[in-house]
Motif scaffolding. Structure first.
Motif, short mmCIF file in Angstrom:
data_model
loop_
_atom_site.label_atom_id
_atom_site.label_comp_id
_atom_site.label_asym_id
_atom_site.label_seq_id
_atom_site.Cartn_x
_atom_site.Cartn_y
_atom_site.Cartn_z
N ARG A 62 -21.45 13.38 22.59
CA ARG A 62 -20.72 12.02 22.85
C ARG A 62 -21.39 11.03 21.07
O ARG A 62 -23.35 10.83 21.69
N ALA A 63 -20.38 10.10 20.85
CA ALA A 63 -21.35 9.22 20.31
C ALA A 63 -20.57 7.90 20.07
O ALA A 63 -19.49 8.19 20.33
N TYR A 64 -20.94 6.59 19.79
CA TYR A 64 -19.97 5.74 19.78
C TYR A 64 -20.55 5.68 18.17
O TYR A 64 -21.72 5.43 17.15
N LEU A 65 -19.15 5.62 17.31
CA LEU A 65 -19.39 5.16 16.29
C LEU A 65 -18.70 3.86 15.21
O LEU A 65 -18.03 3.75 15.97
N ARG A 66 -18.59 3.19 14.07
CA ARG A 66 -18.90 1.69 13.78
C ARG A 66 -18.13 2.13 13.26
O ARG A 66 -17.80 2.60 11.87
N VAL A 117 -15.93 12.38 21.67
CA VAL A 117 -16.68 13.73 21.53
C VAL A 117 -16.48 14.54 20.63
O VAL A 117 -14.89 14.30 20.55
N TYR A 118 -17.04 15.02 19.79
CA TYR A 118 -17.06 16.83 19.19
C TYR A 118 -17.12 17.63 20.66
O TYR A 118 -18.73 17.71 21.68
N ASP A 119 -16.24 18.56 20.39
CA ASP A 119 -16.52 19.93 21.10
C ASP A 119 -16.51 20.77 20.12
O ASP A 119 -15.41 21.10 19.32
N PRO A 120 -17.32 21.69 20.02
CA PRO A 120 -17.53 23.06 19.61
C PRO A 120 -16.61 23.99 19.61
O PRO A 120 -16.20 24.89 19.11
N GLY A 121 -15.70 24.45 20.93
CA GLY A 121 -15.65 24.74 21.44
C GLY A 121 -16.34 26.10 22.28
O GLY A 121 -17.30 25.92 22.33
N PRO A 122 -15.89 26.93 22.80
CA PRO A 122 -16.61 27.56 23.81
C PRO A 122 -17.87 29.08 22.94
O PRO A 122 -17.25 29.28 22.28
N VAL A 123 -18.13 28.89 23.74
CA VAL A 123 -19.58 29.74 23.62
C VAL A 123 -18.92 30.98 22.66
O VAL A 123 -17.98 31.64 23.70
N VAL A 124 -19.05 31.57 21.57
CA VAL A 124 -18.24 33.03 21.61
C VAL A 124 -19.64 34.64 21.85
O VAL A 124 -20.57 34.46 21.33
N TYR A 125 -18.89 35.21 22.51
CA TYR A 125 -19.26 36.84 23.34
C TYR A 125 -19.52 37.59 21.93
O TYR A 125 -18.33 37.74 21.34
N GLU A 126 -20.02 39.03 22.51
CA GLU A 126 -20.13 40.04 21.24
C GLU A 126 -18.82 40.88 21.93
O GLU A 126 -18.00 40.27 22.58
N THR A 129 -9.79 23.63 20.48
CA THR A 129 -10.98 24.73 20.42
C THR A 129 -11.24 26.26 20.32
O THR A 129 -12.36 27.00 20.03
N ARG A 130 -9.70 26.71 20.57
CA ARG A 130 -9.32 28.26 20.18
C ARG A 130 -9.22 28.47 18.78
O ARG A 130 -9.63 29.38 18.62
N TYR A 131 -9.36 27.39 18.37
CA TYR A 131 -8.79 27.45 16.40
C TYR A 131 -9.80 26.46 15.76
O TYR A 131 -9.78 26.69 14.40
N GLY A 132 -10.61 25.86 16.25
CA GLY A 132 -11.52 24.95 15.36
C GLY A 132 -12.53 24.14 16.49
O GLY A 132 -12.31 24.46 17.73
N ALA A 133 -12.82 23.31 16.05
CA ALA A 133 -14.11 22.34 16.44
C ALA A 133 -12.94 20.97 17.20
O ALA A 133 -11.70 20.68 16.61
N ALA A 134 -12.82 20.19 17.72
CA ALA A 134 -12.12 19.11 18.13
C ALA A 134 -13.20 17.35 18.25
O ALA A 134 -14.53 18.40 18.72
N VAL A 135 -12.31 16.69 17.99
CA VAL A 135 -12.53 15.21 17.87
C VAL A 135 -11.92 14.67 18.41
O VAL A 135 -10.71 14.33 18.26
N THR A 136 -12.50 13.82 19.94
CA THR A 136 -11.10 13.41 20.17
C THR A 136 -12.26 11.71 19.87
O THR A 136 -13.24 11.88 20.12
N PHE A 137 -11.69 11.21 20.58
CA PHE A 137 -12.23 8.56 20.67
C PHE A 137 -10.93 8.57 20.99
O PHE A 137 -9.92 8.95 21.41
#
Length: 278
Positions: free
Chosen positions: A27-31, A41-50, A84-92
């Motif tokens: 989480r960050a405050y952007l200017r 908010v940056y969400d890289p997605g779920p942990v990828v398992y074997e 996040t099933r397809y990539g990272a997600a940025v919400t704001f």
């Protein structure tokens, strides 16, 4: 509401130095370029398992919510979790919404908020960015892509094609909320949305005017045939303006914006984004 001439946002052609994307939510405050603090908010997605196939690490979805939404609303978190099933997600949260600063200009200066979020995704290491906007956010992603060059594909859901539309009861209520002092009080204390009191001056580029400037980047226009805010002439106008570089999905039974976008539709949008920008 505008600080400069309509349509004169500086084009951004350089892409920031890429770093390794974070593996945990951030989480960050952007200017913004005009000095507004934007909660993001940056969400890289779920942990990828074997034995699981990871999503394309270079792809990020930047999600632009509708009027009175914000990054912490459950429907925005749900949308981010699907993408996040397809990539990272940025919400704001757009200015005037949630924990962001400033006051809402209802789609005008919000292009700077989106640009701050897109630039953040680039700095976090993503070389492909797809913007996905809903309602007011749908109009913002169109205008942003017309004015900046740092997105690879655009998805606009339930967007108006032209300004000042009052042909439906929900839009007449929205105009009362934005234009009347009593309405702005309801917005501030009832809907957690701080609305600017000034009229647009000058009037910004309309969504339909913005669309031709997005080419040759791919554009997807999504609209429900049961949308209570904007009838079907709006998406058809956008699709006509897009020409060959645009695609129109008219969704049977779908209502308006984020609340009406179910998981199946969001997954189809994710597949479309991967095929166009992935």
């Amino acid at each position: 509401m505008n600080d400069g001439p309509a349509g004169h946002v500086a084009r951004s052609t350089s892409r920031p130095h890429s770093e390794t994307p974070p593996v945990k939510p951030l989480r960050a405050y952007l200017r913004t370029s005009d000095g507004v603090r934007i909660d993001s908010v940056y969400d890289p997605g779920p942990v990828v398992y074997e034995n699981q196939a990871p999503p394309p690490s270079g792809l990020a979805f930047v999600i632009a919510h509708g009027f009175t939404g914000d990054a912490d609303r459950p429907h925005i978190r749900r949308i981010a979790s699907v993408f996040t099933r397809y990539g990272a997600a940025v919400t704001f949260s757009f200015r005037g919404h949630g924990a962001s600063g400033g006051r809402s200009t209802v789609g005008d200066r919000e292009v700077h908020d989106l640009e701050a979020a897109v630039s953040w995704a680039r700095r976090l290491g993503h070389d492909r960015v797809v913007t996905v906007g809903f309602s007011m956010g749908g109009s913002v992603v169109l205008r942003h892509a017309a004015l900046f060059e740092d997105v690879d594909a655009v998805v606009s859901v339930s967007s108006p094609a032209r300004w000042y539309y009052r042909g439906t009861a929900p839009m007449r209520r929205l105009h009362w909320l934005v234009l009347r002092p009593a309405g702005r009080l309801v917005g501030r204390y009832g809907l957690r949305t701080r609305i600017h009191h000034r009229d647009w001056d000058p009037v910004p580029l309309s969504p339909a005017e913005a669309v031709p400037r997005i080419a040759p980047r791919p554009l997807l226009v999504v609209h429900g045939d049961s949308d209570a805010y904007f009838p079907l002439d709006h998406p058809r106008m956008l699709a006509e303006a897009a020409g060959d570089h645009g695609e129109l999905w008219l969704e049977p039974g779908m209502g308006h914006a984020e609340h009406a976008a179910d998981t199946e539709l969001l997954c189809r949008i994710g597949d479309w984004a991967v095929s166009r920008a992935g």
